[in-house]
Design an enzyme around this catalytic site. Structure first.
Site, PDB file in Angstrom:
ATOM      1  N   SER A 190       0.834  -1.200   0.000  1.00 28.00           N
ATOM      2  CA  SER A 190       0.000   0.000   0.000  1.00 28.00           C
ATOM      3  C   SER A 190       0.873   1.255   0.000  1.00 28.00           C
ATOM      4  O   SER A 190       1.642   1.457  -0.937  1.00 28.00           O
ATOM      5  CB  SER A 190      -0.966  -0.041   1.189  1.00 28.00           C
ATOM      6  N   GLU A 192      -9.050  -5.697  -4.624  1.00 34.91           N
ATOM      7  CA  GLU A 192      -8.597  -4.406  -4.094  1.00 34.91           C
ATOM      8  C   GLU A 192      -9.769  -3.435  -3.954  1.00 34.91           C
ATOM      9  O   GLU A 192      -9.808  -2.612  -3.045  1.00 34.91           O
ATOM     10  CB  GLU A 192      -7.544  -3.796  -5.017  1.00 34.91           C
ATOM     11  N   HIS A 251      -7.562  -5.841  -0.128  1.00 35.38           N
ATOM     12  CA  HIS A 251      -6.351  -5.051   0.073  1.00 35.38           C
ATOM     13  C   HIS A 251      -5.691  -5.448   1.396  1.00 35.38           C
ATOM     14  O   HIS A 251      -6.345  -5.567   2.420  1.00 35.38           O
ATOM     15  CB  HIS A 251      -6.737  -3.563   0.102  1.00 35.38           C
TER      16      HIS A 251
END
Length: 522
Positions: free
Chosen positions: A218, A332, A433
């Site tokens: 990230s 995601e 994610h």
């Protein structure tokens, strides 16, 4: 008889406690450039750990919003058994569980994990950069513990870096006082300082300073993309891994960041001097910044750490020429972002598509079909994931492939998390994610989920691919399915990570090109 049993039980418990204490007291000392550190050896004797090592001076008082300053050397032995405090932040995400003593401006510390027999071994080094939107996170999260990963023959490093308003505030006054006319990227400069520390000291711990891989997830992955782009990081690492993040598209200029920073300070505190701002309690500044969007305090094109945007640097081939492994997770995005507050049905999906894409709606519906309600939800999820991937890796991969002059590998993480016991009926398993982090680090034990044998298998596969890449620049190795390089000659192969990993031609390329064109037009 009962009293005798109690006494015997107490003595046995004390004996066990004494043994455990003996294990805790097994220490190891290493001489660094700044002084002697004392770490610990794991109970099984397989891992040496050093935590809370200062890699820069505390960024307090006059050092607030300045490039990291050198560590003041210490005399005697410094204990390195506890994590340093995490950077200043408010609570944002419930899945971040920290094992440090709380937030503080005094946060510039790193940690090392290495096999017990590593001294003098010149092991590959893996430097982890945590995520958290540049606003939250810490190296003390259990899922990022590097001990198990180090057992695969690597030395693992992680660090804290300044976040939010303390890591990314830009002001004209800050740029003016800088020797480089820049402000706003203090958190990235912290990461750079940690890499310089690694370069100078890692050989003492058994690491190879000329074989360093940076990896992150990230915001940590976005940081990796910036470090690959930055001329200041040249020679500090040889390879890079990015998981679900990149600084491509829409980076703010230093001038715009300075204007935004000035507005924040003036609206929160009035017209005050930089000296007064540096003297203000950190908690007061954090509280004021917490009311602003997270996006206000992120990396900028400062003219120094990043002379140009990442897009421009990579397009010109001016990035560091390093081997690259990049990918993202299957889920995601979320279909809720596409449907908003209306029901996720096939009919609504088509209405939204016509409204959103106009003359391009037919192309969208061909790429993201919806012949049933279930397919509409899946296609909406895929579209939102592709939108996230456009800025979270796809453009990075494409740019480095064209100008990087180094091997490039791409993956999609397909393996879904196990559903918790209290999951609602009908809940679909997903690979969202950040879900791969505990798998990469072989730290499934850090979360209370009904783990399956398949999860341990995937964790072993993922950690092996990652450490193979760190060792040689090639994720392939004995016992693993072949992972080809990402090249047009092979139809852009993508490795799908699951229980049975398999490489396949990129069947989503048209989708990514569509989303990229859409992003440019918007």
């Amino acid at each position: 008889m009962m009293k005798l049993r109690l006494v015997a039980g107490t003595l046995f418990a004390l004996l066990i406690l004494q043994c455990l204490r003996g294990q805790e007291l097994r220490t190891v000392q290493v001489q660094t450039a700044d002084g002697v550190l004392e770490g610990v050896i794991s109970a099984d004797g397989n891992v040496r750990t050093f935590k809370g090592i200062p890699y820069a001076a505390p960024p307090l008082g006059p050092f607030r919003w300045k490039a990291p300053q050198p560590v003041v050397p210490w005399s005697g032995v410094r204990k390195a058994v506890n994590f340093g405090k995490r950077a200043m932040q408010v609570h944002i995400w419930d899945d971040m569980i920290f094992h440090d003593d709380g937030p503080s401006e005094d946060c510039l510390y790193l940690n090392l994990w290495m096999p017990e027999n590593s001294r003098g071994a010149k092991l590959p080094v893996m430097v982890w950069i945590h995520g958290g939107g540049f606003a939250a996170g810490s190296s003390s999260e259990g899922r990022q513990d590097g001990g198990n990963l180090s057992k695969k023959g690597v030395l693992v490093v992680s660090m804290n870096y300044r976040l939010g308003v303390f890591g990314f505030l830009a002001l004209p006054e800050l740029s003016k006082e800088s020797d480089h006319g820049a402000s706003g990227n203090y958190g990235l400069m912290d990461q750079l300082a940690a890499l310089k520390w690694v370069k100078a000291n890692i050989a003492t711990f058994g690491g190879d300073p000329d074989n360093v891989t940076i990896f992150g997830e990230s915001a940590g992955s976005s940081s990796v993309s910036a470090l690959v782009a930055s001329p200041l990081a040249k020679g500090l690492f040889k390879r890079a891994i990015g998981e679900s993040g990149a600084l491509f598209g829409g980076m703010r200029s230093r001038e715009d960041a300075e204007s935004l920073g000035t507005h924040f300070v003036d609206s929160a505190f009035g017209k005050i001097s930089l000296e007064e701002l540096r003297a203000m309690p950190a908690a007061k500044i954090l509280q004021a910044a917490a009311s602003r969007p997270m996006s206000e305090f992120k990396p900028v094109v400062d003219g120094y750490f990043l002379p140009e945007s990442c897009d421009s640097i990579y397009a010109a081939g001016l990035q560091n020429q390093v081997a690259l492994l990049v990918g993202w997770n299957r889920d995601e995005g979320n279909y809720d972002a596409f449907f908003g507050k209306i029901d996720p049905t096939m009919a609504n999906y088509r209405v939204i598509a016509r409204s959103k894409f106009g003359t391009r709606a037919d192309e969208f519906l061909r790429l993201y079909p919806a012949s049933t309600d279930a397919e509409a939800k899946r296609s909406a999820q895929d579209y939102e994931t592709d939108r996230a991937a456009r800025r979270a890796g796809w453009k990075w991969l494409e740019a480095h492939l064209k100008t990087g002059g180094s091997p490039v590998y791409r993956y999609i993480y397909d393996h879904p998390l196990p559903l918790p016991a209290d999951a609602k009926p009908g809940t679909e398993p997903m690979a969202p994610h950040a879900c791969e982090i505990e798998y990469v680090f072989l730290m499934l034990s850090s979360k209370q989920l009904p783990w399956r044998q398949d999860d341990y298998t995937v964790s072993e596969i993922l950690a092996t691919y990652w450490t193979n890449f760190a060792k040689t620049g090639d994720p392939n190795g004995e016992g693993l399915p072949q992972w080809p390089m990402y090249t047009p000659a092979e139809n852009y192969p993508v490795m799908h990570i699951d229980v049975c990993p398999a490489a396949a031609a990129d069947m989503q390329r048209e989708r990514h090109e569509f989303v990229d064109r859409e992003g440019i037009q918007q």
